[in-house]
Design an enzyme around this catalytic site. Structure first.
Site, mmCIF file in Angstrom:
data_model
loop_
_atom_site.group_PDB
_atom_site.id
_atom_site.type_symbol
_atom_site.label_atom_id
_atom_site.label_comp_id
_atom_site.label_asym_id
_atom_site.label_seq_id
_atom_site.Cartn_x
_atom_site.Cartn_y
_atom_site.Cartn_z
ATOM 1 C CG ASP A 10 -3.163 1.328 -6.945
ATOM 2 O OD1 ASP A 10 -4.404 1.364 -7.110
ATOM 3 O OD2 ASP A 10 -2.604 1.928 -6.009
ATOM 4 C CB SER A 11 -4.566 5.279 -8.675
ATOM 5 O OG SER A 11 -4.585 4.950 -7.295
ATOM 6 C CE1 TYR A 42 -5.339 7.167 -11.778
ATOM 7 C CE2 TYR A 42 -6.444 5.088 -12.232
ATOM 8 C CZ TYR A 42 -5.443 5.998 -12.510
ATOM 9 O OH TYR A 42 -4.544 5.734 -13.509
ATOM 10 N N GLY A 43 -9.727 8.109 -6.835
ATOM 11 C CA GLY A 43 -10.991 8.070 -6.086
ATOM 12 C C GLY A 43 -11.740 9.375 -6.121
ATOM 13 C CB CYS A 73 -6.686 0.255 -8.597
ATOM 14 S SG CYS A 73 -7.482 1.850 -8.329
ATOM 15 C CG ASN A 74 -10.802 -2.066 -4.215
ATOM 16 O OD1 ASN A 74 -11.478 -3.061 -4.051
ATOM 17 N ND2 ASN A 74 -9.633 -1.900 -3.619
ATOM 18 C CB THR A 75 -10.931 3.611 -7.751
ATOM 19 O OG1 THR A 75 -10.817 3.702 -6.325
ATOM 20 C CG2 THR A 75 -11.707 4.782 -8.275
ATOM 21 C CD GLU A 151 0.102 7.428 -4.239
ATOM 22 O OE1 GLU A 151 0.962 7.815 -5.032
ATOM 23 O OE2 GLU A 151 -0.245 6.238 -4.132
ATOM 24 C CB CYS A 183 -9.005 1.915 -0.958
ATOM 25 S SG CYS A 183 -7.645 2.856 -1.679
ATOM 26 C CB THR A 184 -5.119 -1.738 -3.279
ATOM 27 O OG1 THR A 184 -5.006 -0.634 -4.191
ATOM 28 C CG2 THR A 184 -6.049 -2.780 -3.861
ATOM 29 C CG HIS A 185 -3.508 3.751 -1.726
ATOM 30 N ND1 HIS A 185 -4.001 3.480 -2.982
ATOM 31 C CD2 HIS A 185 -2.460 4.602 -1.908
ATOM 32 C CE1 HIS A 185 -3.288 4.141 -3.886
ATOM 33 N NE2 HIS A 185 -2.341 4.827 -3.261
HETATM 34 N N1 DGL Z 1 -5.826 2.111 -4.584
HETATM 35 C C1 DGL Z 1 -7.043 2.505 -5.162
HETATM 36 C C2 DGL Z 1 -8.213 1.630 -4.816
HETATM 37 O O1 DGL Z 1 -8.031 0.475 -4.508
HETATM 38 C C3 DGL Z 1 -7.451 3.925 -5.357
HETATM 39 C C4 DGL Z 1 -6.778 5.017 -4.709
HETATM 40 C C5 DGL Z 1 -7.046 6.331 -5.383
HETATM 41 O O2 DGL Z 1 -6.319 6.635 -6.327
HETATM 42 O O3 DGL Z 1 -7.975 7.036 -4.976
HETATM 43 O O4 DGL Z 1 -9.336 2.062 -4.874
#
Ligand code: DGL
Length: 270
Positions: A10-11, A42-43, A73-75, A151, A183-185
């Site tokens: 993941d990011s 990453y978003g 990570c979805n992104t 984060e 988003c996995t966060h």
């Molecule tokens: N956890 C990530 C996701 O599922 C992205 C978070 C990020 O870095 O913006 O999209």
């Protein structure tokens, strides 16, 4: 090969919400987790950076001997999974916002979707949305600013609450009864969302579905670890191992040593 590790990427710390489900479902598997926290979020990065950096980190995981990869990570999945599948010869499991289960769960047929800006503007997400046309109305909102707070370990402070209120209030006013945590966060914000909205929103995240998909893929490729395998996990961060360890303890209640990882140079982003 069967007792080789599974790479989870993941990011940043968000993929730990997916790792938690994988650990629970597949206790005999060894896992290597990479949090690319140095480059999160990453978003909000250019899309070509997300694609190139995801490939770079996944190549590192392959070099560690991983038998399969989970892009938690979805992104990164939205922008890089196709390239990864073209370039890397191992099973790759990606994630995408759970629009389909949310549409099925919604009674009002109004569904809120909280995801990163890059996920929402990706062609892959556009296709997912189009495939569900008529099933529900989807109200999509970029959760700008949430990932950097998570984060830092902030999942319930005033800034988190203020942002969630800003993003969720219009969804509730429009009649949403279901919220996709795209988003996995964001699953780490579930308790705070609950406090803010009570039971007015059913929360949908796909961590358990990803773990089940991984189990299916391992079986399909005859790659599942043997029943007597003794799992050993590695937690790595491109930013700060001590912080990752502290966050894994706080978010997952695991006390695991962590390593600081150097994967450089990062692809240029302009
Ligand atoms: N956890 C990530 C996701 O599922 C992205 C978070 C990020 O870095 O913006 O999209």
């Amino acid at each position: 090969m069967n007792n080789a590790p599974i790479g989870i990427f993941d990011s940043g710390l968000g993929g730990l919400s997916v790792l938690r489900e994988i650990r629970a479902l597949l206790p005999q598997e060894s896992l290597i987790y990479v949090a690319d926290s140095k480059y999160a979020p990453y978003g909000e990065k250019p899309e070509h950076f997300v694609e190139a950096r995801t490939l770079q980190v996944c190549e590192w995981l392959v070099a560690q001997g991983c038998k399969a990869l989970v892009i938690a990570c979805n992104t990164a999945t939205m922008h890089a999974v196709q390239t990864l599948r073209e370039k890397l010869a191992l099973p790759i499991i990606g994630v995408e916002p759970g629009l389909k289960p949310a549409a099925a769960a919604s009674r009002s047929k109004v569904v809120g979707v909280l995801a990163t800006g890059n996920t929402l503007k990706s062609a892959k997400f556009g296709r997912l949305l189009a495939s569900l046309e008529g099933e529900s109305r989807f109200l999509c909102e970029a959760g700008v600013g949430l990932v950097p707070l998570i984060e830092q370990g902030d999942v319930d402070g005033p800034a988190v609450r203020e942002k969630l209120t800003t993003y969720l209030t219009p969804m509730l006013e429009a009649g949403a009864d279901t919220l996709v945590l795209g988003c996995t966060h964001y699953p780490f914000l579930s308790d705070t969302v609950r406090e803010l909205v009570g039971d007015r929103l059913t929360l949908v995240d796909t961590g358990d579905a990803i773990a089940r998909q991984l189990r299916r893929k391992l079986a399909e490729h005859d790659m599942a670890a043997s029943a007597d395998a003794v799992p050993s996990d590695r937690y790595t961060s491109t930013k700060d191992a001590a912080h990752l360890r502290a966050m894994a303890a706080a978010l997952l209640h695991v006390d695991a040593p962590a390593e600081t990882l150097v994967i450089e140079p990062a692809p240029a982003f302009d």
